[in-house]
Design a protein around this motif. Structure first.
Motif, short mmCIF file in Angstrom:
data_model
loop_
_atom_site.label_atom_id
_atom_site.label_comp_id
_atom_site.label_asym_id
_atom_site.label_seq_id
_atom_site.Cartn_x
_atom_site.Cartn_y
_atom_site.Cartn_z
N ILE A 73 0.77 -1.14 -0.03
CA ILE A 73 -0.08 -0.05 0.19
C ILE A 73 0.86 1.40 -0.09
CG2 ILE A 73 -1.75 1.36 1.20
CD1 ILE A 73 -3.04 -1.16 2.07
N PRO A 74 2.09 1.32 0.59
CA PRO A 74 2.69 2.49 0.72
C PRO A 74 3.29 2.84 -0.58
CG PRO A 74 3.30 1.33 2.77
CD PRO A 74 2.23 0.22 2.02
N ILE A 75 3.88 2.03 -1.35
CA ILE A 75 4.35 2.07 -2.77
C ILE A 75 3.16 2.37 -3.66
CG2 ILE A 75 5.44 0.81 -4.68
CD1 ILE A 75 6.85 -0.98 -2.98
N ILE A 76 2.17 1.58 -3.60
CA ILE A 76 0.99 2.09 -4.48
C ILE A 76 0.64 3.67 -4.09
CG2 ILE A 76 -1.39 1.59 -5.56
CD1 ILE A 76 -0.65 -1.12 -4.71
N ASP A 77 0.54 3.89 -2.93
CA ASP A 77 0.14 5.19 -2.28
C ASP A 77 1.08 6.33 -3.00
OD1 ASP A 77 -1.99 6.27 -1.04
OD2 ASP A 77 -0.90 6.28 0.84
N MET A 78 2.22 6.27 -2.83
CA MET A 78 3.15 7.07 -3.34
C MET A 78 3.18 7.26 -4.87
SD MET A 78 6.65 6.76 -0.98
CE MET A 78 6.73 5.08 -1.34
N LEU A 79 2.90 6.08 -5.64
CA LEU A 79 2.79 6.27 -7.08
C LEU A 79 1.47 7.02 -7.42
CD1 LEU A 79 4.07 2.85 -8.13
CD2 LEU A 79 5.17 4.99 -8.36
N ALA A 80 0.32 6.75 -6.81
CA ALA A 80 -0.88 7.36 -7.02
C ALA A 80 -0.99 8.89 -6.74
CB ALA A 80 -2.21 6.31 -6.58
N GLY A 81 -0.34 9.06 -5.68
CA GLY A 81 -0.42 10.55 -5.13
C GLY A 81 -1.75 10.95 -4.53
#
Length: 388
Positions: A73-81
């Motif tokens: 979730i942190p990785i996707i969160d940073m990519l999604a903004g």
């Protein structure tokens, strides 16, 4: 018009004008409407763990729930903004009445307990070593922690059925007193030194954790005892909201131990501790160092968006029922998650909760990321900070 309402009015117009170049007032649509069920991946994580281990033969996947929280979730969160969209004021009455959103939270509970039963079966029957059983406990603990968040959403509502569902969600984590303390303690004293769930400037998460856990428990008991005494009721009765919530935990754990044997008892306790630890990590970052203003008579002003850290990172919000829009939640606690708005005037976290929880576990990193941000928000005035 206040600065807060003016900002929301401006934000609402911006959203409306995005959809309608002519400046008309279109019927606003929630673009995330059919993404909210993604949050149900969390209670499904025990089943996902078993599937991955069975097919990939790697025991580390028993911790899939934990990997989802601290890595995926942190990785996707940073990519999604960030999200960048909030419902306009005139859309909120319709959103509040839309029962689709309620069923997205209701569906969490049966999956939560199906996963817990399945985990008990795995602890007894699956070929697991001690480390793998611990890993599965953390996966189920993540489910329990997010279950407390589901209880948080349900417990604020006036419907009796939803209040009871909140207690059901809390039974897995042995945190039934949260129902009382959060609604009638934390929301009254938030961002003050008297609130055990508001972390102080310079206080590490590991110092905050026991203070919040035991302080919240003591506070909840005092609040509920006083409520019953005002009604002329006995404290030690089934009308005590703490005792009837704890009774659910006793029945749940006794039933699971009766079915699967005493071997599951330590893992049930471990997952419960993991669950409320994840919850307290969220508590820690939500109000770190923030302090409400005082009136001339020394009483605190009403809680406003300025008293909670805000985060509008879209993926974490999808998995946490918009808990990150905490500033609007404290200003308007009866709003359902789909109606919460991002508060631009509130202090802003640099990342979503999934990232910030991991940072909170590492105190030097937390202070490097957050302390100057807090000082900048208050223009360096330490008299305005909740100092430990």
């Amino acid at each position: 018009m206040t600065a807060t309402s003016d900002a929301r009015h401006t934000e609402s117009k911006a959203v409306q004008n995005t959809d309608s170049p002519s400046g008309e007032n279109p019927r606003w649509r929630d673009r995330k409407r059919y993404l909210w069920p993604l949050g149900l991946l969390i209670p499904l994580s025990p089943f996902i763990s078993w599937f991955l281990v069975d097919n990939l033969r790697l025991g580390l996947f028993w911790a899939t729930g934990a990997w989802l929280l601290v890595i995926v979730i942190p990785i996707i969160d940073m990519l999604a903004g960030e999200d960048g969209e909030s419902p306009p004021d005139d859309a909120i009455p319709r959103l509040q009445k839309d029962r689709y959103y309620r069923w997205c939270t209701y569906a969490f509970l049966p999956l939560q307990y199906a996963g817990l039963v399945f985990a008990c079966w795995c602890w007894i029957n699956a070929p697991m070593g001690i480390a793998e059983k611990i890993a599965m406990s953390f996966t189920v603990g993540v489910v329990a922690g997010v279950g407390i968040n589901a209880a948080h959403e349900l417990g604020h509502k006036s419907e009796k059925s939803e209040q009871w569902l909140a207690k059901v969600a809390l039974a897995q984590s042995l945190y039934g007193h949260f129902y009382v303390e959060h609604n009638f303690g934390h929301h009254v004293r938030v961002a003050t030194p008297q609130d055990p769930a508001s972390s102080r400037f310079g206080e590490s998460f590991w110092r905050f954790l026991p203070r919040s856990v035991f302080g919240g428990l003591r506070s909840a008991w005092r609040i509920e005892s006083a409520r019953l005494q005002r009604k002329g009721k006995r404290t030690w009765s089934f009308e005590n909201n703490i005792l009837n919530a704890w009774a659910m935990s006793v029945v749940l754990f006794a039933t699971l131990i009766g079915i699967f044997g005493w071997e599951v008892a330590p893992w049930l306790l471990l997952q419960a501790v993991a669950g409320f630890t994840f919850l307290e990590a969220a508590n820690y970052l939500e109000h770190y160092g923030l302090l409400r203003g005082k009136r001339a008579d020394g009483s605190y002003v009403r809680a406003s968006p300025a008293d909670s850290w805000n985060s509008d990172h879209v993926v974490s919000n999808l998995f946490l029922y918009q808990l990150q829009r905490h500033s609007d939640h404290h200003a308007n606690p009866k709003l359902r998650y789909q109606s919460l708005r991002s508060a631009a005037e509130a202090p802003q976290l640099p990342a979503g909760y999934a990232v910030m929880i991991v940072i909170a576990w590492i105190p030097p990193l937390w202070r490097r990321v957050m302390d100057q941000r807090l000082l900048d928000y208050y223009d360096g005035d330490t008299e305005r900070i909740n100092v430990g």
